[in-house]
Design a protein around this motif. Structure first.
Motif: not given
Length: 175
Positions: A165-175
């Motif tokens: 499995a690929l370990d990945f994450a999604l992070r939303v950064l404030e502009p």
């Protein structure tokens, strides 16, 4: 995993098809089939309806249907002329019967490499237009043993069910 398997096959000078199997993670079939293609492997069939296939559990019913040949002829009639038929075989003798009865693909399943190559040669000698597929417990380390001049396709369940499995994450950064 798919790219590695295709790389192993090409390094051996084998020009056949490396394929996955239908064995995928529930809910992830489309992603895993897509990954096979991205890696250069064939996704085989997307689901049960993608190909008419007689597997080992169907062979147990063959005696009631009048034998393997009669079962294949019945499936051919029921499926029509537009559908391809694959028959899983556990010996050269079964593969020759299946090819003679009209199978488009014979899948030689769980045969030791030496037995596999001898069976594939017999099938190709008698039925050169039939596709010969090798499957059953083939992994990257043993793949070279299953490649040969009479094998058209090698299908490997490990390309999906054993891929890390690929370990990945999604992070939303404030502009």
């Amino acid at each position: 995993m798919a790219a590695r398997a295709v790389g192993v096959a090409r390094a051996q000078g084998w020009a056949g098809v490396v394929a996955g199997t239908r064995k995928t993670t529930p809910g992830f079939r489309l992603a895993e089939k897509y990954a096979l293609g991205v890696g250069g492997a064939d996704p085989h069939r997307g689901g049960l309806g993608g190909l008419m296939m007689l597997k080992d559990n169907h062979r147990a019913l063959a005696a009631a249907a009048g034998g393997l040949e009669q079962m294949i002829l019945g499936v051919r009639r029921a499926g029509g002329f537009t559908r391809r038929l694959e028959v899983e075989c556990s010996s050269a003798e079964e593969a020759l019967v299946a090819a003679g009865a009209g199978a488009d693909i014979v899948l030689l399943d769980n045969l030791a490499p030496q037995e596999l190559h001898a069976a594939a040669a017999k099938v190709k000698a008698a039925h050169p237009g039939v596709t010969v597929e090798a499957s059953g417990g083939i992994v990257l380390e043993t793949l070279p043993q299953f490649l040969g001049p009479h094998i058209d396709v090698v299908s490997m369940g490990c390309l999906t069910h054993s891929a890390p499995a690929l370990d990945f994450a999604l992070r939303v950064l404030e502009p």
